[in-house]
Design a protein around this motif. Structure first.
Motif, PDB file in Angstrom:
ATOM      1  N   VAL A   1      -5.197   2.875   3.795  1.00 33.31           N
ATOM      2  CA  VAL A   1      -6.413   2.732   4.039  1.00 33.31           C
ATOM      3  C   VAL A   1      -7.320   2.974   2.868  1.00 33.31           C
ATOM      4  O   VAL A   1      -8.376   2.241   2.619  1.00 33.31           O
ATOM      5  N   GLN A   2      -7.051   3.923   2.130  1.00 37.33           N
ATOM      6  CA  GLN A   2      -7.610   4.317   1.064  1.00 37.33           C
ATOM      7  C   GLN A   2      -7.794   3.066   0.223  1.00 37.33           C
ATOM      8  O   GLN A   2      -8.564   2.730  -0.697  1.00 37.33           O
ATOM      9  N   GLN A   3      -6.423   2.375  -0.106  1.00 39.49           N
ATOM     10  CA  GLN A   3      -6.457   1.289  -1.190  1.00 39.49           C
ATOM     11  C   GLN A   3      -7.441   0.127  -0.555  1.00 39.49           C
ATOM     12  O   GLN A   3      -8.257  -0.568  -1.308  1.00 39.49           O
ATOM     13  N   ALA A   4      -7.635  -0.210   0.723  1.00 41.20           N
ATOM     14  CA  ALA A   4      -8.513  -1.218   1.251  1.00 41.20           C
ATOM     15  C   ALA A   4      -9.920  -0.727   1.021  1.00 41.20           C
ATOM     16  O   ALA A   4     -10.765  -1.680   0.684  1.00 41.20           O
ATOM     17  N   VAL A   5     -10.291   0.670   1.240  1.00 40.76           N
ATOM     18  CA  VAL A   5     -11.443   1.037   1.069  1.00 40.76           C
ATOM     19  C   VAL A   5     -12.034   0.958  -0.348  1.00 40.76           C
ATOM     20  O   VAL A   5     -13.010   0.667  -0.938  1.00 40.76           O
ATOM     21  N   SER A   6     -11.121   1.294  -1.350  1.00 46.30           N
ATOM     22  CA  SER A   6     -11.258   1.180  -2.764  1.00 46.30           C
ATOM     23  C   SER A   6     -11.644  -0.254  -2.944  1.00 46.30           C
ATOM     24  O   SER A   6     -12.515  -0.599  -4.001  1.00 46.30           O
ATOM     25  N   GLY A   7     -10.837  -1.194  -2.591  1.00 49.20           N
ATOM     26  CA  GLY A   7     -11.075  -2.858  -2.797  1.00 49.20           C
ATOM     27  C   GLY A   7     -12.546  -2.913  -2.345  1.00 49.20           C
ATOM     28  O   GLY A   7     -13.150  -3.807  -2.904  1.00 49.20           O
TER      29      GLY A   7
ATOM     30  N   LYS B   1     -11.104  -8.882  -4.947  1.00 50.03           N
ATOM     31  CA  LYS B   1     -10.377  -7.766  -4.788  1.00 50.03           C
ATOM     32  C   LYS B   1     -10.585  -7.170  -3.228  1.00 50.03           C
ATOM     33  O   LYS B   1      -9.540  -6.480  -2.871  1.00 50.03           O
ATOM     34  N   ARG B   2     -11.609  -7.335  -2.768  1.00 47.04           N
ATOM     35  CA  ARG B   2     -11.681  -6.665  -1.365  1.00 47.04           C
ATOM     36  C   ARG B   2     -10.551  -7.246  -0.524  1.00 47.04           C
ATOM     37  O   ARG B   2      -9.716  -6.606   0.212  1.00 47.04           O
ATOM     38  N   SER B   3     -10.426  -8.671  -0.643  1.00 49.66           N
ATOM     39  CA  SER B   3      -9.536  -9.347   0.344  1.00 49.66           C
ATOM     40  C   SER B   3      -7.941  -9.104  -0.140  1.00 49.66           C
ATOM     41  O   SER B   3      -7.180  -8.870   0.754  1.00 49.66           O
ATOM     42  N   ASP B   4      -7.722  -9.084  -1.351  1.00 48.98           N
ATOM     43  CA  ASP B   4      -6.483  -8.809  -1.744  1.00 48.98           C
ATOM     44  C   ASP B   4      -5.911  -7.538  -1.309  1.00 48.98           C
ATOM     45  O   ASP B   4      -4.900  -7.135  -0.839  1.00 48.98           O
ATOM     46  N   ALA B   5      -6.944  -6.319  -1.673  1.00 44.14           N
ATOM     47  CA  ALA B   5      -6.622  -4.953  -1.268  1.00 44.14           C
ATOM     48  C   ALA B   5      -6.331  -4.936   0.398  1.00 44.14           C
ATOM     49  O   ALA B   5      -5.321  -4.239   0.863  1.00 44.14           O
ATOM     50  N   LEU B   6      -7.087  -5.637   1.071  1.00 43.11           N
ATOM     51  CA  LEU B   6      -6.819  -5.394   2.604  1.00 43.11           C
ATOM     52  C   LEU B   6      -5.749  -6.144   2.896  1.00 43.11           C
ATOM     53  O   LEU B   6      -4.956  -5.766   4.022  1.00 43.11           O
TER      54      LEU B   6
ATOM     55  N   ILE C   1      -2.771  -6.364   1.181  1.00 44.10           N
ATOM     56  CA  ILE C   1      -1.683  -5.346   0.998  1.00 44.10           C
ATOM     57  C   ILE C   1      -1.666  -4.341   2.110  1.00 44.10           C
ATOM     58  O   ILE C   1      -0.625  -4.006   2.590  1.00 44.10           O
ATOM     59  N   THR C   2      -2.949  -3.794   2.417  1.00 42.01           N
ATOM     60  CA  THR C   2      -3.158  -2.822   3.217  1.00 42.01           C
ATOM     61  C   THR C   2      -2.452  -2.969   4.823  1.00 42.01           C
ATOM     62  O   THR C   2      -1.704  -2.259   5.508  1.00 42.01           O
ATOM     63  N   VAL C   3      -2.843  -4.554   4.972  1.00 39.92           N
ATOM     64  CA  VAL C   3      -2.419  -4.770   6.248  1.00 39.92           C
ATOM     65  C   VAL C   3      -0.811  -4.848   6.458  1.00 39.92           C
ATOM     66  O   VAL C   3      -0.278  -4.302   7.574  1.00 39.92           O
ATOM     67  N   GLU C   4      -0.399  -5.255   5.344  1.00 33.54           N
ATOM     68  CA  GLU C   4       1.191  -5.327   5.410  1.00 33.54           C
ATOM     69  C   GLU C   4       1.946  -3.928   5.430  1.00 33.54           C
ATOM     70  O   GLU C   4       2.670  -3.826   6.192  1.00 33.54           O
ATOM     71  N   GLN C   5       1.102  -3.060   4.964  1.00 36.67           N
ATOM     72  CA  GLN C   5       1.688  -1.830   4.774  1.00 36.67           C
ATOM     73  C   GLN C   5       1.615  -0.975   5.934  1.00 36.67           C
ATOM     74  O   GLN C   5       2.499  -0.433   6.579  1.00 36.67           O
ATOM     75  N   LEU C   6       0.488  -1.096   6.631  1.00 39.97           N
ATOM     76  CA  LEU C   6       0.199  -0.748   8.190  1.00 39.97           C
ATOM     77  C   LEU C   6       1.012  -1.056   9.033  1.00 39.97           C
ATOM     78  O   LEU C   6       1.518  -0.296   9.984  1.00 39.97           O
ATOM     79  N   GLU C   7       1.231  -2.304   9.020  1.00 33.48           N
ATOM     80  CA  GLU C   7       2.142  -2.909   9.881  1.00 33.48           C
ATOM     81  C   GLU C   7       3.600  -2.366   9.927  1.00 33.48           C
ATOM     82  O   GLU C   7       4.336  -2.093  11.018  1.00 33.48           O
ATOM     83  N   ARG C   8       3.943  -2.273   8.729  1.00 37.39           N
ATOM     84  CA  ARG C   8       5.232  -1.415   8.693  1.00 37.39           C
ATOM     85  C   ARG C   8       5.143   0.046   9.258  1.00 37.39           C
ATOM     86  O   ARG C   8       6.222   0.578   9.958  1.00 37.39           O
ATOM     87  N   ALA C   9       4.380   0.707   8.836  1.00 40.69           N
ATOM     88  CA  ALA C   9       3.860   2.186   9.514  1.00 40.69           C
ATOM     89  C   ALA C   9       3.693   2.174  11.044  1.00 40.69           C
ATOM     90  O   ALA C   9       4.474   2.821  11.797  1.00 40.69           O
ATOM     91  N   TYR C  10       2.878   1.368  11.440  1.00 35.23           N
ATOM     92  CA  TYR C  10       2.928   1.150  12.866  1.00 35.23           C
ATOM     93  C   TYR C  10       4.120   0.680  13.719  1.00 35.23           C
ATOM     94  O   TYR C  10       4.620   1.392  14.730  1.00 35.23           O
ATOM     95  N   ALA C  11       4.997   0.036  12.945  1.00 37.18           N
ATOM     96  CA  ALA C  11       6.128  -0.440  13.648  1.00 37.18           C
ATOM     97  C   ALA C  11       7.134   0.991  13.848  1.00 37.18           C
ATOM     98  O   ALA C  11       7.842   1.055  14.822  1.00 37.18           O
ATOM     99  N   TRP C  12       7.153   1.431  12.587  1.00 36.17           N
ATOM    100  CA  TRP C  12       7.936   2.648  12.528  1.00 36.17           C
ATOM    101  C   TRP C  12       7.456   4.072  13.418  1.00 36.17           C
ATOM    102  O   TRP C  12       8.252   4.355  14.501  1.00 36.17           O
ATOM    103  N   LEU C  13       6.258   4.060  13.610  1.00 27.32           N
ATOM    104  CA  LEU C  13       5.652   4.842  14.595  1.00 27.32           C
ATOM    105  C   LEU C  13       5.896   4.502  15.905  1.00 27.32           C
ATOM    106  O   LEU C  13       6.003   5.709  16.778  1.00 27.32           O
TER     107      LEU C  13
ATOM    108  N   TRP D   1      -9.651   1.348  12.256  1.00 31.13           N
ATOM    109  CA  TRP D   1     -10.838   0.735  11.747  1.00 31.13           C
ATOM    110  C   TRP D   1     -10.498  -0.254  10.918  1.00 31.13           C
ATOM    111  O   TRP D   1     -11.206  -1.209  10.802  1.00 31.13           O
ATOM    112  N   THR D   2      -9.432  -0.176  10.071  1.00 28.64           N
ATOM    113  CA  THR D   2      -9.196  -1.008   8.883  1.00 28.64           C
ATOM    114  C   THR D   2      -8.382  -2.144   9.021  1.00 28.64           C
ATOM    115  O   THR D   2      -8.301  -3.324   8.793  1.00 28.64           O
ATOM    116  N   HIS D   3      -7.244  -1.745  10.440  1.00 36.73           N
ATOM    117  CA  HIS D   3      -6.520  -2.933  10.829  1.00 36.73           C
ATOM    118  C   HIS D   3      -6.031  -2.608  11.985  1.00 36.73           C
ATOM    119  O   HIS D   3      -5.262  -1.641  12.267  1.00 36.73           O
ATOM    120  N   ARG D   4      -6.683  -2.999  13.274  1.00 36.75           N
ATOM    121  CA  ARG D   4      -6.534  -2.591  14.439  1.00 36.75           C
ATOM    122  C   ARG D   4      -5.057  -2.634  14.917  1.00 36.75           C
ATOM    123  O   ARG D   4      -4.286  -3.437  14.682  1.00 36.75           O
TER     124      ARG D   4
END
Length: 219
Positions: free
Chosen positions: A109-115, A123-128, A130-142, A173-176
């Motif tokens: 999330v902080q990576q997307a905010v920094s972008g 930079k905003r689009s690229d950071a977001l 990457i964040t979406v990909e990482q959060l999807e992995r975390a959501y699936a595991w959780l 808020w960053t990736h629903r």
């Protein structure tokens, strides 16, 4: 002297420490760090020149890093809510989950905010992305991990949930969190209903315009 916590109400890591303090109704003085309260900055920077918050002050001792702050509170100012189990292996599980939420949910999330804060659309689009990909992995595991659990580590609210609450709040808020993660969505809702986190959310409400990705009209 009372405990003093330096931080900002909208900061996820400040909220993490606040949850622990509120869980045990621990007396403390909050010193907000921001343009409206410049009188607090000098003492904060003298105690911790790395310019990170929150910072907990207990007499002559300064404690930084939220996980350490929460463990310190349990050691030095214990209350009825024990946020780290006494049994070593159970405590290890809680510490792992605490790290998971900080590193694999909040850090993306902080990576997307920094972008977004760069003001550069690419930079905003690229950071977001990457964040979406990482959060999807975390959501699936959780989603799998939280099956049949009331809280992150089991039946008891712990340090791991102190980390989870602001992390999942801002992550959504960053990736629903999608409907195909019903267990995770229900867990986030339980965190929002927890009085300690609900209080932190309300205290941060006036600052929602600060969220550079745009705060949704919910929560």
């Amino acid at each position: 002297m009372p405990l003093v916590l330096y931080g900002h109400p909208f900061s996820s890591y400040t909220q993490k420490a606040l949850i622990a303090l509120y869980e045990n109704a621990t007396p403390f003085e909050f010193r907000c760090l921001g343009p409206d309260t410049p009188e607090h900055a000098a003492d904060w920077l003298q105690r911790w020149p790395l310019r990170k918050f929150p910072l907990l002050v207990d007499g002559n001792r300064s404690i930084v890093e939220t996980s350490i702050i929460i463990e310190y509170l349990q050691l030095a100012h214990a209350g009825p809510a024990r946020l780290l189990p006494m049994e070593p292996m159970a405590a290890l599980d809680v510490r792992f989950l605490d790290r998971f939420f900080d590193l694999h949910v909040m850090s993306p999330v902080q990576q997307a905010v920094s972008g977004a804060l760069t003001g550069d659309a690419t930079k905003r689009s690229d950071a977001l992305a990457i964040t979406v990909e990482q959060l999807e992995r975390a959501y699936a595991w959780l989603e799998g991990h939280l099956a049949d659990r009331q809280w992150a580590a089991g039946a008891v609210f712990t340090l791991a949930d102190c980390a989870a609450a602001p992390s999942l709040f801002y992550a959504d808020w960053t990736h629903r969190i999608a409907d195909h993660y019903p267990t995770l969505r229900a867990y986030r809702a339980r965190l929002l209903a927890r009085p300690s986190f609900a209080r932190a959310v309300e205290e941060a409400r006036p600052y929602r315009l600060l969220f550079p990705l745009g705060a949704p009209d919910r929560d």
